[in-house]
Design an enzyme around this catalytic site. Structure first.
Site, PDB file in Angstrom:
ATOM      1  N   HIS A 141       0.846  -1.193   0.000  1.00 36.19           N
ATOM      2  CA  HIS A 141       0.000   0.000   0.000  1.00 36.19           C
ATOM      3  C   HIS A 141       0.882   1.245   0.000  1.00 36.19           C
ATOM      4  O   HIS A 141       1.370   1.671   1.048  1.00 36.19           O
ATOM      5  CB  HIS A 141      -0.913  -0.068   1.243  1.00 36.19           C
ATOM      6  CG  HIS A 141      -1.932   1.018   1.326  1.00 36.19           C
ATOM      7  ND1 HIS A 141      -2.538   1.378   2.511  1.00 36.19           N
ATOM      8  CD2 HIS A 141      -2.459   1.827   0.396  1.00 36.19           C
ATOM      9  CE1 HIS A 141      -3.391   2.354   2.284  1.00 36.19           C
ATOM     10  NE2 HIS A 141      -3.360   2.647   1.016  1.00 36.19           N
ATOM     11  N   GLU A 153       2.878   0.653   3.372  1.00 40.70           N
ATOM     12  CA  GLU A 153       2.233  -0.220   4.365  1.00 40.70           C
ATOM     13  C   GLU A 153       2.150  -1.608   3.723  1.00 40.70           C
ATOM     14  O   GLU A 153       1.528  -1.773   2.667  1.00 40.70           O
ATOM     15  CB  GLU A 153       0.831   0.323   4.692  1.00 40.70           C
ATOM     16  CG  GLU A 153       0.126  -0.431   5.793  1.00 40.70           C
ATOM     17  CD  GLU A 153      -1.286   0.133   6.084  1.00 40.70           C
ATOM     18  OE1 GLU A 153      -1.917   0.716   5.175  1.00 40.70           O
ATOM     19  OE2 GLU A 153      -1.757  -0.049   7.217  1.00 40.70           O
ATOM     20  N   ASN A 191      -5.706   3.344   7.252  1.00 37.89           N
ATOM     21  CA  ASN A 191      -7.083   3.818   7.103  1.00 37.89           C
ATOM     22  C   ASN A 191      -7.957   3.513   8.311  1.00 37.89           C
ATOM     23  O   ASN A 191      -8.948   4.189   8.544  1.00 37.89           O
ATOM     24  CB  ASN A 191      -7.698   3.259   5.825  1.00 37.89           C
ATOM     25  CG  ASN A 191      -7.178   4.019   4.618  1.00 37.89           C
ATOM     26  OD1 ASN A 191      -7.081   5.244   4.657  1.00 37.89           O
ATOM     27  ND2 ASN A 191      -6.809   3.314   3.566  1.00 37.89           N
TER      28      ASN A 191
HETATM   29  P1  NAD Z   1      -7.472   5.628 -10.620  1.00 40.60           P
HETATM   30  O1  NAD Z   1      -8.927   5.654 -10.905  1.00 40.60           O
HETATM   31  O2  NAD Z   1      -6.699   6.899 -10.712  1.00 40.60           O
HETATM   32  O3  NAD Z   1      -6.764   4.556 -11.588  1.00 40.60           O
HETATM   33  C1  NAD Z   1      -7.239   3.269 -11.774  1.00 40.60           C
HETATM   34  C2  NAD Z   1      -6.802   2.785 -13.154  1.00 40.60           C
HETATM   35  O4  NAD Z   1      -7.131   1.387 -13.252  1.00 40.60           O
HETATM   36  C3  NAD Z   1      -7.519   3.506 -14.323  1.00 40.60           C
HETATM   37  O5  NAD Z   1      -6.559   4.065 -15.205  1.00 40.60           O
HETATM   38  C4  NAD Z   1      -8.300   2.374 -15.001  1.00 40.60           C
HETATM   39  O6  NAD Z   1      -8.370   2.513 -16.419  1.00 40.60           O
HETATM   40  C5  NAD Z   1      -7.472   1.151 -14.610  1.00 40.60           C
HETATM   41  N1  NAD Z   1      -8.182  -0.110 -14.724  1.00 40.60           N
HETATM   42  C6  NAD Z   1      -9.484  -0.381 -14.434  1.00 40.60           C
HETATM   43  N2  NAD Z   1      -9.757  -1.671 -14.715  1.00 40.60           N
HETATM   44  C7  NAD Z   1      -8.605  -2.238 -15.169  1.00 40.60           C
HETATM   45  C8  NAD Z   1      -8.256  -3.547 -15.622  1.00 40.60           C
HETATM   46  N3  NAD Z   1      -9.140  -4.519 -15.674  1.00 40.60           N
HETATM   47  N4  NAD Z   1      -6.989  -3.768 -16.024  1.00 40.60           N
HETATM   48  C9  NAD Z   1      -6.072  -2.763 -16.009  1.00 40.60           C
HETATM   49  N5  NAD Z   1      -6.357  -1.502 -15.592  1.00 40.60           N
HETATM   50  C10 NAD Z   1      -7.600  -1.240 -15.173  1.00 40.60           C
HETATM   51  O7  NAD Z   1      -7.320   4.964  -9.160  1.00 40.60           O
HETATM   52  P2  NAD Z   1      -6.158   5.200  -8.087  1.00 40.60           P
HETATM   53  O8  NAD Z   1      -6.516   6.360  -7.213  1.00 40.60           O
HETATM   54  O9  NAD Z   1      -4.837   5.172  -8.774  1.00 40.60           O
HETATM   55  O10 NAD Z   1      -6.340   3.901  -7.180  1.00 40.60           O
HETATM   56  C11 NAD Z   1      -5.819   2.658  -7.581  1.00 40.60           C
HETATM   57  C12 NAD Z   1      -5.713   1.739  -6.376  1.00 40.60           C
HETATM   58  O11 NAD Z   1      -4.859   2.351  -5.406  1.00 40.60           O
HETATM   59  C13 NAD Z   1      -7.039   1.486  -5.652  1.00 40.60           C
HETATM   60  O12 NAD Z   1      -7.056   0.165  -5.186  1.00 40.60           O
HETATM   61  C14 NAD Z   1      -6.997   2.479  -4.488  1.00 40.60           C
HETATM   62  O13 NAD Z   1      -7.757   2.047  -3.384  1.00 40.60           O
HETATM   63  C15 NAD Z   1      -5.527   2.466  -4.155  1.00 40.60           C
HETATM   64  N6  NAD Z   1      -5.011   3.651  -3.466  1.00 40.60           N
HETATM   65  C16 NAD Z   1      -5.364   4.900  -3.879  1.00 40.60           C
HETATM   66  C17 NAD Z   1      -4.827   6.011  -3.217  1.00 40.60           C
HETATM   67  C18 NAD Z   1      -5.161   7.417  -3.663  1.00 40.60           C
HETATM   68  O14 NAD Z   1      -4.880   8.365  -2.911  1.00 40.60           O
HETATM   69  N7  NAD Z   1      -5.704   7.626  -4.852  1.00 40.60           N
HETATM   70  C19 NAD Z   1      -3.926   5.840  -2.145  1.00 40.60           C
HETATM   71  C20 NAD Z   1      -3.569   4.542  -1.780  1.00 40.60           C
HETATM   72  C21 NAD Z   1      -4.112   3.444  -2.441  1.00 40.60           C
END
Ligand code: NAD
Length: 297
Positions: A141, A153, A191
């Site tokens: 994480h 994490e 979280n």
């Molecule tokens: P985001 O929406 O910015 O990006 C997600 C990406 O995944 C998109 O580009 C989408 O096209 C792609 N995607 C969807 N389905 C897919 C598939 N089948 N194969 C390949 N790619 C696919 O989301 P994010 O904010 O980058 O979050 C991504 C992960 O990280 C989540 O699990 C989220 O919980 C975690 N996360 C986010 C944050 C944050 O602050 N944004 C912090 C820590 C963890």
């Protein structure tokens, strides 16, 4: 095991940051997204963030070029993970989607490959159970923005092997990060502690104890937090905060995790924070000024 090739699934906010950090530290990165547009946008973001490092004197122009040269993009998971030593999944936060992605990775990745998820809240044990190699599945994480934030994490699923954890701990250190290990319970550590604080800040506003600016100023200056909890909630995304609170509430079955009705209303109304232009504050492109939303004035 030594890691050489890292596949990163999802080129969004987190995925492009994760790809950036691995490539900058010399790993071959296979960046995968279902959307070609997301891949192009992700690569452009990596380029811009590397430019910023060069401008600050943290990276040479030659290192920037070499970093970008280590990243290959794909729209197919099977092709992208075929030679991977580690897969870091950072696709959209949706349980059904992640389980299907992990089945696909498991079928195509080499047997020795470790499968990590960057999920904020989905059970690592559940994700691992969708694969034929639960001992090699782990949570990795990263924090947003990935190139800047030091913490990783690391979450052990129920079946994660101790050697897998120690390899991921060492790898995180090799990226210049600070790893901290937790077990797989709802919200992990970050979280589980952060979201109840944000929820309490929203309750404090909802009950009229204080306004947006007072709450954030008290927490920012009084606790030496870099930003107040309401601003942080806007930055994370109010929909993301709500969905993590629901995971905590469902997972522990305790009323203390029940999301504040004001948060539920704001998400229903499409006020998602910075990404939608309005949450507790309003956001105008190109302006860094923090303006309280008219709703809370
Ligand atoms: P985001 O929406 O910015 O990006 C997600 C990406 O995944 C998109 O580009 C989408 O096209 C792609 N995607 C969807 N389905 C897919 C598939 N089948 N194969 C390949 N790619 C696919 O989301 P994010 O904010 O980058 O979050 C991504 C992960 O990280 C989540 O699990 C989220 O919980 C975690 N996360 C986010 C944050 C944050 O602050 N944004 C912090 C820590 C963890």
């Amino acid at each position: 095991m030594s890691f050489k090739t890292i596949a990163v699934i999802g080129a969004g906010t987190m995925g492009n940051g994760i790809a950036h950090v691995f490539a900058q530290h010399g790993y071959d990165v296979q960046l995968i997204d279902v959307s070609e547009t997301a891949l192009q946008k992700g690569l452009a973001t990596i380029g811009k963030n590397l430019d910023r490092q060069v401008a600050k004197g943290l990276l040479s122009e030659a290192d920037k070029t070499a970093t970008l040269g280590r990243i290959t993009s794909h729209t197919s998971i099977a092709a992208g993970v075929a030679n991977a030593d580690l897969v870091v999944e950072a696709a959209t936060e949706n349980t059904h989607l992640k389980l299907s992605i992990f089945k696909e990775i498991d079928a195509a990745a080499p047997a020795h490959c470790i499968l990590a998820s960057n999920t904020s809240s989905i059970s690592i044990t559940k994700i691992a159970a969708a694969t034929s190699r639960p001992a090699k599945v782990i949570g990795m994480h990263f924090m947003n923005p990935v190139p800047v934030m030091k913490l990783v994490e690391i979450i052990n699923g129920y079946a994660t092997e101790a050697t897998v954890t120690s390899q991921i701990v060492e790898l995180s250190k090799a990226l210049g990060k600070v790893p901290a290990v937790a077990n797989d319970y709802p919200g992990f550590v970050a979280n589980r502690i952060l979201m109840p604080m944000i929820n309490e800040a929203i309750y404090t506003l909802y009950e009229g104890v204080a306004g947006v600016e007072s709450i954030d100023t008290i927490m920012k200056l009084g606790m030496a937090h870099p930003m107040g909890p309401l601003q942080l909630a806007d930055f994370i995304g109010l929909d993301v905060c709500l969905s993590i609170l629901q995971v905590l509430h469902d997972g522990f079955g305790q009323p203390k995790y029940a999301p504040c009705p004001l948060l539920v209303n704001m998400v229903t109304a499409g006020k998602l924070g910075a990404k939608s232009g309005e949450g507790f504050y309003t956001y105008t492109a190109g302006s860094k000024e923090l303006v309280v939303s008219p709703q809370f004035k």
